[in-house]
Design a protein around this motif. Structure first.
Motif, PDB file in Angstrom:
ATOM      1  N   UNK A 313       0.954  -1.287   0.055  1.00 62.57           N
ATOM      2  CA  UNK A 313       0.102  -0.038  -0.069  1.00 62.57           C
ATOM      3  C   UNK A 313       1.011   1.134   0.153  1.00 62.57           C
ATOM      4  N   UNK A 314       1.860   1.381  -0.738  1.00 59.76           N
ATOM      5  CA  UNK A 314       2.720   2.353  -0.856  1.00 59.76           C
ATOM      6  C   UNK A 314       2.048   3.695  -1.239  1.00 59.76           C
ATOM      7  N   UNK A 315       1.245   3.704  -2.174  1.00 53.29           N
ATOM      8  CA  UNK A 315       0.333   4.703  -2.929  1.00 53.29           C
ATOM      9  C   UNK A 315      -0.299   5.554  -1.942  1.00 53.29           C
ATOM     10  N   UNK A 316      -0.797   4.805  -0.907  1.00 52.19           N
ATOM     11  CA  UNK A 316      -1.570   5.482  -0.017  1.00 52.19           C
ATOM     12  C   UNK A 316      -0.891   6.120   1.299  1.00 52.19           C
ATOM     13  N   UNK A 317       0.414   5.768   1.386  1.00 45.87           N
ATOM     14  CA  UNK A 317       1.375   6.070   2.448  1.00 45.87           C
ATOM     15  C   UNK A 317       1.824   7.392   2.087  1.00 45.87           C
ATOM     16  N   UNK A 318       2.093   8.216   3.301  1.00 46.53           N
ATOM     17  CA  UNK A 318       2.619   9.520   3.422  1.00 46.53           C
ATOM     18  C   UNK A 318       4.017   9.408   3.922  1.00 46.53           C
ATOM     19  N   UNK A 319       5.038  10.188   3.689  1.00 47.67           N
ATOM     20  CA  UNK A 319       6.289   9.846   4.228  1.00 47.67           C
ATOM     21  C   UNK A 319       6.384  10.689   5.531  1.00 47.67           C
ATOM     22  N   UNK A 320       7.753  10.585   6.171  1.00 48.94           N
ATOM     23  CA  UNK A 320       7.787  11.285   7.393  1.00 48.94           C
ATOM     24  C   UNK A 320       7.687  12.714   7.508  1.00 48.94           C
ATOM     25  N   UNK A 321       8.418  13.235   6.780  1.00 49.58           N
ATOM     26  CA  UNK A 321       7.921  15.187   6.713  1.00 49.58           C
ATOM     27  C   UNK A 321       6.599  15.476   6.486  1.00 49.58           C
ATOM     28  N   UNK A 322       5.748  14.645   5.497  1.00 45.74           N
ATOM     29  CA  UNK A 322       4.302  14.938   5.504  1.00 45.74           C
ATOM     30  C   UNK A 322       3.563  14.769   6.659  1.00 45.74           C
ATOM     31  N   UNK A 323       4.019  13.700   7.394  1.00 51.81           N
ATOM     32  CA  UNK A 323       3.428  13.527   8.734  1.00 51.81           C
ATOM     33  C   UNK A 323       3.541  14.273   9.631  1.00 51.81           C
ATOM     34  N   UNK A 324       4.753  14.732   9.666  1.00 58.05           N
ATOM     35  CA  UNK A 324       5.156  15.547  10.883  1.00 58.05           C
ATOM     36  C   UNK A 324       4.389  16.998  10.453  1.00 58.05           C
ATOM     37  N   UNK A 325       4.155  17.398   9.323  1.00 60.78           N
ATOM     38  CA  UNK A 325       3.322  18.651   8.981  1.00 60.78           C
ATOM     39  C   UNK A 325       1.996  18.459   9.051  1.00 60.78           C
TER      40      UNK A 325
END
Length: 346
Positions: A313-325
């Motif tokens: 499910x990589x397509x629906x997963x956000x990265x670490x900077x996006x999560x912090x924001x």
């Protein structure tokens, strides 16, 4: 039958009411422990016994009201003026004034990746770490998890960060194994009506996160939670993760109306999974913010250091900077609806 006690009445009065009901051969369940205690008898009660109980209980000190159940979800049902139940997850809680954000990869792929993610989401203010050690996949040839090895990595992530662990259990045979490592047992959408699994989860002392099925109604979700509570486990949370409709622009259709409907009909906390609903990472923040505004008690968000390389499910997963924001933005909306995210300033 439901017996509502007056708010703040002494425990001795509650005990006296329970004793009076048990003397008549009834099994009494505490639907709500407080601040206003609500007692219930789930099993069928004859009219003669019901009339007798109404007469006896109505005159007992501390009793405010004696009434009948009006739903099929007797233990899940929200009693008169009842507050949302608080479910404890390790050292954290969900259902109170704090917004619980559960974050992590869809699947536990390797130790290093998981520990990196756990440390990052903890630093951003997540309240729990998620990750699948056993993964239900549409194709039998897709990556299906590391099994017990993955559970051990999750337990290590908990030791490293202090975050409780949420992970899926797929079979009643695996409940004991998963409960040995996890703080919360997740029952996925495809297993929502796996009644043997629901009953097995109801017999362990672990919170359960129950996801709504892809084509199931809210009423069916409520009744599935009833299976767990009827076995003695009161620590249950709902999870709305989108349902299958004719729309093709998203993986599923997020039913935000389910959040207030569930909260009207049940005292159990409600979590929203915008990742599975969206299927596209660029839509996740908007759906997450909307879910908090709609009254969700928590969120489940898929996060990975390199989503493009994720095995699931990589397509629906956000990265670490996006999560912090996103966490900073969530804190603003949470504040607007009377909730907070510990450690995150709006």
């Amino acid at each position: 039958m439901v017996v509502s006690m007056r708010e703040g009445c002494p425990k001795s009065q509650v005990a006296a009411v329970i004793a009076a009901m048990e003397r008549r051969g009834l099994k009494v369940r505490i639907i709500s422990p407080g601040p206003k205690v609500v007692l219930g008898v789930v099993e069928a009660v004859s009219k003669h016994l019901t009339d007798d109980l109404r007469f006896v209980l109505s005159d007992m000190p501390g009793v405010e009201e004696v009434s009948d159940f009006h739903t099929d979800w007797k233990l899940v049902w929200r009693g008169p003026e009842q507050q949302t139940s608080v479910v404890r997850m390790g050292g954290r809680s969900i259902g109170g004034p704090e917004l619980m954000v559960i974050a992590g990869p869809c699947a536990v792929e390797c130790r290093e990746n998981l520990l990196q993610t756990a440390q990052a989401v903890a630093a951003s203010g997540a309240g729990a770490i998620r990750g699948g050690a056993f993964k239900p996949r549409t194709s039998p040839y897709s990556f299906r998890g590391l099994g017990e090895e993955g559970l051990k990595y999750l337990a290590e992530a908990r030791e490293l960060t202090g975050l409780p662990v949420v992970t899926e259990v797929m079979s009643f045979h695996e409940v004991e194994l998963v409960a040995r490592y996890a703080d919360v047992l997740q029952i996925g959408a495809r297993n929502m009506q796996n009644f043997a699994l629901l009953e097995a989860a109801g017999e362990v002392d672990k919170p359960v996160l129950l996801k709504r099925g892809l084509g199931n109604t809210v009423k069916e979700l409520l009744l599935c939670a009833e299976y767990i509570l009827a076995r003695g486990n009161q620590q249950v949370m709902f999870c709305e993760r989108g349902i299958r409709t004719f729309e093709t622009e998203t993986r599923n259709t997020l039913d935000l109306a389910a959040v207030p409907i569930l909260k009207q009909n049940s005292h159990l906390p409600v979590v929203v999974d915008p990742s599975h609903a969206a299927g596209k990472r660029e839509l996740v923040p908007a759906l997450a913010l909307a879910a908090v505004a709609a009254g969700a008690d928590g969120l489940m968000i898929e996060v990975h250091p390199e989503p493009a390389k994720a095995l699931s499910d990589g397509r629906q997963t956000i990265d670490l900077p996006a999560f912090d924001d996103l966490m900073k933005r969530l804190a603003l909306v949470a504040q607007a609806v009377g909730k907070t995210i510990p450690g995150v300033n709006p």
